[in-house]
Enzyme design. Sequence first.
Site, mmCIF file in Angstrom:
data_model
loop_
_atom_site.group_PDB
_atom_site.id
_atom_site.type_symbol
_atom_site.label_atom_id
_atom_site.label_comp_id
_atom_site.label_asym_id
_atom_site.label_seq_id
_atom_site.Cartn_x
_atom_site.Cartn_y
_atom_site.Cartn_z
ATOM 1 N N SER A 155 2.249 -38.940 -33.279
ATOM 2 C CA SER A 155 1.961 -37.594 -33.773
ATOM 3 C C SER A 155 2.077 -36.637 -32.598
ATOM 4 C CB SER A 155 0.521 -37.556 -34.302
ATOM 5 O OG SER A 155 0.108 -36.245 -34.581
ATOM 6 N N TYR A 186 -9.111 -39.359 -33.142
ATOM 7 C CA TYR A 186 -7.762 -39.532 -33.693
ATOM 8 C C TYR A 186 -6.720 -39.351 -32.585
ATOM 9 C CZ TYR A 186 -3.573 -38.591 -36.505
ATOM 10 O OH TYR A 186 -2.309 -38.629 -37.039
HETATM 11 N N1 LIG Z 1 0.651 -35.840 -42.308
HETATM 12 C C1 LIG Z 1 0.608 -35.414 -41.066
HETATM 13 O O1 LIG Z 1 0.367 -34.223 -40.823
HETATM 14 C C2 LIG Z 1 0.893 -36.366 -39.933
HETATM 15 C C3 LIG Z 1 1.277 -35.790 -38.711
HETATM 16 C C4 LIG Z 1 1.540 -36.633 -37.643
HETATM 17 C C5 LIG Z 1 1.418 -38.003 -37.789
HETATM 18 N N2 LIG Z 1 1.022 -38.520 -38.985
HETATM 19 C C6 LIG Z 1 0.897 -39.984 -39.062
HETATM 20 O O2 LIG Z 1 1.772 -40.455 -40.060
HETATM 21 C C7 LIG Z 1 1.275 -41.670 -40.623
HETATM 22 C C8 LIG Z 1 1.248 -41.539 -42.127
HETATM 23 O O3 LIG Z 1 0.341 -40.509 -42.467
HETATM 24 P P1 LIG Z 1 0.438 -39.693 -43.830
HETATM 25 O O4 LIG Z 1 0.450 -38.262 -43.500
HETATM 26 O O5 LIG Z 1 1.509 -40.233 -44.689
HETATM 27 O O6 LIG Z 1 -1.009 -39.996 -44.421
HETATM 28 P P2 LIG Z 1 -1.463 -40.811 -45.705
HETATM 29 O O7 LIG Z 1 -0.785 -40.280 -46.906
HETATM 30 O O8 LIG Z 1 -2.944 -40.809 -45.658
HETATM 31 O O9 LIG Z 1 -0.890 -42.274 -45.462
HETATM 32 C C9 LIG Z 1 -1.515 -43.215 -44.667
HETATM 33 C C10 LIG Z 1 -1.164 -44.564 -45.211
HETATM 34 O O10 LIG Z 1 -1.729 -45.566 -44.375
HETATM 35 C C11 LIG Z 1 -2.333 -46.522 -45.216
HETATM 36 N N3 LIG Z 1 -3.384 -47.277 -44.544
HETATM 37 C C12 LIG Z 1 -4.560 -46.851 -44.036
HETATM 38 N N4 LIG Z 1 -5.237 -47.879 -43.514
HETATM 39 C C13 LIG Z 1 -4.474 -48.982 -43.708
HETATM 40 C C14 LIG Z 1 -4.639 -50.345 -43.414
HETATM 41 N N5 LIG Z 1 -5.742 -50.821 -42.825
HETATM 42 N N6 LIG Z 1 -3.630 -51.206 -43.731
HETATM 43 C C15 LIG Z 1 -2.518 -50.767 -44.340
HETATM 44 N N7 LIG Z 1 -2.321 -49.478 -44.685
HETATM 45 C C16 LIG Z 1 -3.291 -48.608 -44.373
HETATM 46 C C17 LIG Z 1 -2.894 -45.722 -46.380
HETATM 47 O O11 LIG Z 1 -3.167 -46.602 -47.433
HETATM 48 P P3 LIG Z 1 -4.219 -46.238 -48.614
HETATM 49 O O12 LIG Z 1 -3.403 -45.503 -49.618
HETATM 50 O O13 LIG Z 1 -4.672 -47.576 -49.087
HETATM 51 O O14 LIG Z 1 -5.311 -45.429 -47.990
HETATM 52 C C18 LIG Z 1 -1.722 -44.788 -46.621
HETATM 53 O O15 LIG Z 1 -0.733 -45.400 -47.393
HETATM 54 C C19 LIG Z 1 -0.095 -41.896 -39.991
HETATM 55 O O16 LIG Z 1 0.011 -42.820 -38.939
HETATM 56 C C20 LIG Z 1 -0.460 -40.515 -39.465
HETATM 57 O O17 LIG Z 1 -1.346 -40.593 -38.378
HETATM 58 C C21 LIG Z 1 0.768 -37.738 -40.070
#
Ligand SMILES: NC(=O)c1ccc[n+]([C@@H]2O[C@H](COP(=O)([O-])OP(=O)(O)OC[C@H]3O[C@@H](n4cnc5c(N)ncnc54)[C@H](OP(=O)(O)O)[C@@H]3O)[C@@H](O)[C@H]2O)c1
Length: 294
Positions: free
Chosen positions: A138, A151
């Site tokens: 990120s 985080y």
């Molecule tokens: N959105 C942003 O602004 C942003 C920016 C920079 C980086 N990121 C990074 O991008 C990645 C994806 O984030 P996102 O925005 O798509 O958020 P998200 O929609 O909350 O997706 C996170 C995913 O990780 C899964 N997860 C959480 N704990 C887990 C575990 N123990 N084992 C397997 N899966 C697990 C969640 O599953 P459940 O559905 O079961 O909870 C969900 O599918 C993350 O690493 C986040 O830090 C996001």
Amino acid sequence: MAESVLITGASTGLGKEMALYLAAQGFQVYATMRDMSGADSLHATAKHRGVELHILPLDVTDKASIDKAVETMVRDTGGIYGLVNNAGIGLRGYFEDLANAEIRQLFDANVFGVMEVTRAVLPHMRREGRGRILLISSVAGRIGSLGVSAYCSTKFALEGFGESLALEVEPLGVRVVIVEPGIIQTERWTTNRGIAAGADNPDSPYYEWFRQAEKEADQLVRASSTTPQDVAVTVYRALTVHNPKLRYMVGRKASLVVALRRYIPREWFERLYFKIVMRRVTRPRKNLRPGQAS
Ligand SMILES: NC(=O)c1ccc[n+]([C@@H]2O[C@H](COP(=O)([O-])OP(=O)(O)OC[C@H]3O[C@@H](n4cnc5c(N)ncnc54)[C@H](OP(=O)(O)O)[C@@H]3O)[C@@H](O)[C@H]2O)c1
């Protein structure tokens, strides 16, 4: 046979879009999720988009489930070309409001989980003498902010892990790529927001500042023009270009802030940027100091 790729955390957000996009580009996608109740809906979306996905259970904090998913994939496809370490959780709140147990849970998923899945696929990639390991970090892995100290710590840890691992495995033909998205509207900002219990407590000395910081964050989310598909396109690029870079940023604002940090003197940047961020949160109640919120 099409290249195979394993994606963690594909039930929602970026992981889901990556799975659909990579499948549409011809990858054999193993979309994994910790809770298989989302599988039907993902299959339905895949069908709607005219692609096929293999959906497997995988909880990054459960070694047995990791081994089982990797074993299934290797048995089906003969190996693993790509791993996208996407799964992650959030933890929002000022540091004093975060419980150690919450921080440990965060590190278990965002850092140790990534290491465990990486450890499971590496022997297969080594054997093949090729492979790509992507870490979804990120902009929070490059620059700290308030209300997200834990985080940011996990994402900074991923940056160090990725950079070091890249040096270790490149001679074996395995490339490590760190993908750094800026803010993108996903479930991360709604159902998976991950606000710490202590931060949600009006008795917290930081309560007012945290609420203001959350408002600011929501404004940034609303204003962001970066989409999950932008990340998917970058991931595709990192998996397919002959000579991938170590880092790819996704999103114009994120790139701008990181470029500023790189090109202007460090002291100036820290004074300017941190001052702006702090002012935005403290300005509404100028004279408020920690301990005076209630
Ligand atoms: N959105 C942003 O602004 C942003 C920016 C920079 C980086 N990121 C990074 O991008 C990645 C994806 O984030 P996102 O925005 O798509 O958020 P998200 O929609 O909350 O997706 C996170 C995913 O990780 C899964 N997860 C959480 N704990 C887990 C575990 N123990 N084992 C397997 N899966 C697990 C969640 O599953 P459940 O559905 O079961 O909870 C969900 O599918 C993350 O690493 C986040 O830090 C996001």
